[in-house]
Design an enzyme around this catalytic site. Structure first.
Site, PDB file in Angstrom:
ATOM      1  N   LYS A  52       0.830  -1.296   0.094  1.00 53.62           N
ATOM      2  CA  LYS A  52      -0.071   0.105   0.064  1.00 53.62           C
ATOM      3  C   LYS A  52       0.808   1.191  -0.103  1.00 53.62           C
ATOM      4  O   LYS A  52       1.464   1.608   0.956  1.00 53.62           O
ATOM      5  CB  LYS A  52      -1.043   0.071   1.225  1.00 53.62           C
ATOM      6  CG  LYS A  52      -1.949   1.255   0.977  1.00 53.62           C
ATOM      7  CD  LYS A  52      -2.664   1.750   2.488  1.00 53.62           C
ATOM      8  CE  LYS A  52      -1.821   2.800   3.031  1.00 53.62           C
ATOM      9  NZ  LYS A  52      -1.743   4.015   2.100  1.00 53.62           N
ATOM     10  N   GLU A  58       9.727   0.948  10.960  1.00 50.94           N
ATOM     11  CA  GLU A  58      10.622   1.881  10.745  1.00 50.94           C
ATOM     12  C   GLU A  58       9.981   3.072  11.114  1.00 50.94           C
ATOM     13  O   GLU A  58       9.030   3.522  10.283  1.00 50.94           O
ATOM     14  CB  GLU A  58      11.339   1.686   9.521  1.00 50.94           C
ATOM     15  CG  GLU A  58      12.642   2.495   9.322  1.00 50.94           C
ATOM     16  CD  GLU A  58      12.407   3.782   9.113  1.00 50.94           C
ATOM     17  OE1 GLU A  58      12.260   4.519   9.845  1.00 50.94           O
ATOM     18  OE2 GLU A  58      12.513   4.031   7.761  1.00 50.94           O
ATOM     19  N   CYS A 115      13.004  10.670   8.088  1.00 49.83           N
ATOM     20  CA  CYS A 115      12.901  10.234   9.416  1.00 49.83           C
ATOM     21  C   CYS A 115      14.023  10.310  10.246  1.00 49.83           C
ATOM     22  O   CYS A 115      13.872  10.525  11.405  1.00 49.83           O
ATOM     23  CB  CYS A 115      12.428   8.804   9.718  1.00 49.83           C
ATOM     24  SG  CYS A 115      13.431   7.665   8.396  1.00 49.83           S
ATOM     25  N   GLU A 130       8.326  15.387  16.442  1.00 46.88           N
ATOM     26  CA  GLU A 130       8.911  15.076  14.752  1.00 46.88           C
ATOM     27  C   GLU A 130       8.057  16.197  14.069  1.00 46.88           C
ATOM     28  O   GLU A 130       6.934  16.237  13.994  1.00 46.88           O
ATOM     29  CB  GLU A 130       8.526  13.835  14.509  1.00 46.88           C
ATOM     30  CG  GLU A 130       9.386  13.466  13.236  1.00 46.88           C
ATOM     31  CD  GLU A 130       9.159  11.910  12.660  1.00 46.88           C
ATOM     32  OE1 GLU A 130       8.100  11.212  12.772  1.00 46.88           O
ATOM     33  OE2 GLU A 130      10.454  11.489  12.131  1.00 46.88           O
TER      34      GLU A 130
HETATM   35  P1  NDP Z   1       1.514   7.869   8.685  1.00 43.89           P
HETATM   36  O1  NDP Z   1       2.150   7.043   9.602  1.00 43.89           O
HETATM   37  O2  NDP Z   1      -0.099   8.088   8.911  1.00 43.89           O
HETATM   38  O3  NDP Z   1       1.504   7.399   7.303  1.00 43.89           O
HETATM   39  C1  NDP Z   1       2.366   6.107   6.875  1.00 43.89           C
HETATM   40  C2  NDP Z   1       1.643   5.040   6.020  1.00 43.89           C
HETATM   41  O4  NDP Z   1       0.761   4.357   7.017  1.00 43.89           O
HETATM   42  C3  NDP Z   1       0.678   5.581   4.851  1.00 43.89           C
HETATM   43  O5  NDP Z   1       0.658   4.793   3.890  1.00 43.89           O
HETATM   44  C4  NDP Z   1      -0.510   5.782   5.717  1.00 43.89           C
HETATM   45  O6  NDP Z   1      -1.798   5.881   4.577  1.00 43.89           O
HETATM   46  C5  NDP Z   1      -0.558   4.584   6.433  1.00 43.89           C
HETATM   47  N1  NDP Z   1      -1.397   4.556   7.730  1.00 43.89           N
HETATM   48  C6  NDP Z   1      -2.138   5.492   8.454  1.00 43.89           C
HETATM   49  N2  NDP Z   1      -2.999   5.141   9.213  1.00 43.89           N
HETATM   50  C7  NDP Z   1      -2.685   3.802   9.074  1.00 43.89           C
HETATM   51  C8  NDP Z   1      -3.682   2.756   9.830  1.00 43.89           C
HETATM   52  N3  NDP Z   1      -4.244   3.161  10.904  1.00 43.89           N
HETATM   53  N4  NDP Z   1      -3.303   1.198   9.737  1.00 43.89           N
HETATM   54  C9  NDP Z   1      -2.305   1.078   8.750  1.00 43.89           C
HETATM   55  N5  NDP Z   1      -1.587   2.148   7.968  1.00 43.89           N
HETATM   56  C10 NDP Z   1      -2.049   3.425   8.252  1.00 43.89           C
HETATM   57  O7  NDP Z   1       2.131   9.176   8.412  1.00 43.89           O
HETATM   58  P2  NDP Z   1       1.584  10.578   7.924  1.00 43.89           P
HETATM   59  O8  NDP Z   1       1.566  10.617   6.601  1.00 43.89           O
HETATM   60  O9  NDP Z   1       0.161  10.815   8.593  1.00 43.89           O
HETATM   61  O10 NDP Z   1       2.308  11.767   8.422  1.00 43.89           O
HETATM   62  C11 NDP Z   1       2.415  12.159   9.759  1.00 43.89           C
HETATM   63  C12 NDP Z   1       3.657  12.128  10.448  1.00 43.89           C
HETATM   64  O11 NDP Z   1       4.178  10.827  10.505  1.00 43.89           O
HETATM   65  C13 NDP Z   1       4.784  12.876   9.451  1.00 43.89           C
HETATM   66  O12 NDP Z   1       4.707  14.389   9.944  1.00 43.89           O
HETATM   67  C14 NDP Z   1       6.079  12.541  10.433  1.00 43.89           C
HETATM   68  O13 NDP Z   1       6.474  13.114  11.537  1.00 43.89           O
HETATM   69  C15 NDP Z   1       5.713  11.104  10.406  1.00 43.89           C
HETATM   70  N6  NDP Z   1       6.224  10.384   9.216  1.00 43.89           N
HETATM   71  C16 NDP Z   1       7.208   9.526   9.345  1.00 43.89           C
HETATM   72  C17 NDP Z   1       7.923   8.663   8.399  1.00 43.89           C
HETATM   73  C18 NDP Z   1       9.099   8.024   8.519  1.00 43.89           C
HETATM   74  O14 NDP Z   1       9.854   7.654   7.525  1.00 43.89           O
HETATM   75  N7  NDP Z   1       9.376   7.346   9.716  1.00 43.89           N
HETATM   76  C19 NDP Z   1       7.155   8.707   6.983  1.00 43.89           C
HETATM   77  C20 NDP Z   1       5.945   9.616   6.985  1.00 43.89           C
HETATM   78  C21 NDP Z   1       5.731  10.239   7.951  1.00 43.89           C
HETATM   79  P3  NDP Z   1      -2.092   6.919   4.079  1.00 43.89           P
HETATM   80  O15 NDP Z   1      -1.093   7.704   3.928  1.00 43.89           O
HETATM   81  O16 NDP Z   1      -2.482   6.658   2.603  1.00 43.89           O
HETATM   82  O17 NDP Z   1      -3.449   7.503   4.951  1.00 43.89           O
END
Ligand code: NDP
Length: 497
Positions: free
Chosen positions: A191, A266, A300, A401
């Site tokens: 996904k 991660e 990250c 973050e």
């Molecule tokens: P999320 O953790 O929500 O998103 C990461 C992935 O998880 C996306 O594919 C998202 O789907 C999916 N996801 C979200 N909620 C669920 C759930 N309940 N069950 C399963 N999968 C889920 O990050 P955000 O995009 O909301 O970003 C928010 C914050 O997260 C950022 O500001 C940053 O601080 C952090 N982040 C950290 C990352 C890293 O590399 N460690 C990467 C991205 C964000 P979808 O986006 O399609 O809703």
């Protein structure tokens, strides 16, 4: 839809198609519900493409296809050399379509074309090539047991892997997840993030062209709680691999307790980048900038807490601020752009929200500190590269973050104080150390509780080196041979002689 910027004809065709469908069991199909969603160009805020929106029913179809492909399809049973050949072909195809993929990534995510071309796309190709190399090297062992028996181990694939990826390095994260899983003979339901599904969907076409059999990789775009949530819960999925926020990581951890699926996470970071007064200051300034402004700070492991030894603090903060204030912002496809837009309106609000929090907490803005709305940028999600001083490590901007181009410069007294403050966070993803003193570098590298420590460099990656978190930055190691542990399980076989 239609593009304001010039791109390869194949990119234009890809984004202007009426609908980008999902890949399930080797077929490109609409969502069962018929629902779709839009993805936007974050540099303009304009709609880029329309994408099929998966939900639980589509995940179910994908999981069943992946299960069939695993239980009775050719992929796990294929001679290793044949599987290797397919993954090598895929790496070649990614390279051959390098410009097209880079443009698509830049349009969907916002990052500069230079970064997409120099980092994301070649690193994705290299990841498939590297794991192709492992296909025929994942071995078991024989064990010296009672001579009446013969005991050996088999390293077997885990099964169906549900892989949920974020938007900051869309194609590269897909590669980090798919390449080791496929090399070990697993099948996958991937996904991509709702903000950036396009390169994963294009990768799906290349996987087919390379000869990956139907059902081995299923790509279901959609939203987190629905599509992602369905992957996490699905009984036919054996393992979940996730990259994203710590908050969602914890939710996945809780949810998978019901089925005891294998999980690797991660997650986020708030990494200390520690500069001692004896460092090569010119190099350390460059490292501080790369540490936090690379990929708009949507990284990250970004070095967002820049600890500088007291006697160097003011001079160093000024140098970083001066360089940050001259960084060119613009559409990622424009020549010379160094800092593109943030990925979405939501991320823009989140980051500018933190800028206000920082000001209210009493931090001083040396440069930036606001949205960038200069002519040409007003429709996009641009935030000026920001340097805060007067930050204490217990402030929210130093603990939470932000995930944008924002750095907090924090003074420290001595080595012990640097380590104490550096470790004072619930995250533990990465750290940087800048010093000419080799012994000090070794001591600090050991004392910092993080999965990666860079000494006199920052944000250096290679597919051979493991990556992952300590503390609440997650568990499991991606890349290198460590990722093979995530995608294999060990079977012990006893034979009476
Ligand atoms: P999320 O953790 O929500 O998103 C990461 C992935 O998880 C996306 O594919 C998202 O789907 C999916 N996801 C979200 N909620 C669920 C759930 N309940 N069950 C399963 N999968 C889920 O990050 P955000 O995009 O909301 O970003 C928010 C914050 O997260 C950022 O500001 C940053 O601080 C952090 N982040 C950290 C990352 C890293 O590399 N460690 C990467 C991205 C964000 P979808 O986006 O399609 O809703």
């Amino acid at each position: 839809m239609g593009l304001a910027v010039r791109v390869e004809p194949s990119v234009e065709k890809f984004v202007t198609a009426p609908l980008r469908k999902m890949l399930i069991d080797g077929k490109w199909i609409e969502a069962a519900s018929g629902k779709t969603f839009e993805t936007v160009d974050p540099a303009t805020g304009k709609v880029l493409a329309r994408v099929a929106e998966g939900d639980a029913e589509d995940v179910d179809r994908a999981a069943r296809a992946a299960r069939r492909a695993f239980d009775s399809g050719p992929w796990p049973r294929m001679a290793p050399a044949a599987r290797q050949k397919i993954l090598l072909k895929l790496a070649d195809l990614i390279e051959a379509h390098g410009l097209e993929l880079a443009q698509l990534e830049t349009l969907d995510n916002g990052k500069s074309l230079g970064e997409s071309q120099a980092v994301d796309i070649p690193a994705a190709a290299e990841t498939f090539r590297y794991y192709a190399g492992w296909v025929n090297k994942v071995t078991g062992e024989t064990n010296p047991t009672d001579p009446a028996f013969f005991n050996f181990t088999l390293r077997e694939p885990v099964g169906v892997c549900g892989q949920i990826i974020p938007w900051n390095f869309p194609l590269l994260m897909a590669a980090w997840k798919l390449a080791p899983a496929l090399a070990c003979g697993n099948t996958c339901v991937l996904k991509p993030a709702e903000q950036t599904p396009l390169t994963a969907l294009r990768l799906g076409e290349l996987l087919q062209e390379a000869g990956v059999p139907d059902g081995v990789v299923n790509i279901v775009p959609g939203f987190g709680p629905t599509t992602g949530g369905a992957i996490v819960k699905h009984p036919l999925i054996d393992k979940v691999a996730f990259t994203g926020s710590t908050e969602v990581g914890k939710e996945i951890h809780r949810e998978t307790a019901h089925t005891l699926k294998r999980v690797s996470l991660e997650l986020g970071g708030k990494s200390p980048n520690i500069v001692f007064a004896d460092a090569d200051v010119t190099e350390a300034v460059k490292g501080a900038l790369v540490g936090v402004f690379f990929n708009q700070g949507e990284v990250c492991c970004a070095g967002t807490r820049l600890f500088v030894e007291e006697k160097l603090h003011d001079e160093f903060a000024d140098a970083v601020s001066k360089a940050a204030s001259t960084m060119k912002q613009g559409h990622g496809l424009e020549a010379g752009t160094q800092v593109g837009p943030l990925v979405s309106q939501e991320q823009l609000e989140r980051v500018t929200g933190y800028l206000e929090i920082g000001k209210k907490e009493g931090a001083k803005v040396l440069t930036g500190g606001e949205r960038h709305t200069a002519p040409g940028l007003e429709g996009g999600y641009f935030v000026k590269p920001t340097v805060f001083t007067g930050v204490r490590n217990d402030m929210r901007i130093a603990q939470e973050e932000i995930f944008g181009p924002v750095v907090s410069v924090i003074p420290f007294k001595n080595e012990d104080d640097a380590v104490l403050q550096g470790n004072d966070t619930f995250y533990g993803l990465a750290a940087g150390v800048w010093t000419r003193d080799v012994s000090k570098a070794h001591r600090v590298a050991r004392a910092i509780r993080a999965g990666t420590v860079w000494v006199n460099c920052y944000n250096v990656f290679d597919v051979m080196a493991p990556f992952g978190g300590y503390k609440q930055s997650g568990y499991g190691r991606e890349l290198g041979r460590y990722a093979l542990d995530l995608y294999t399980q060990v079977k012990s076989v006893w034979m009476r002689i």
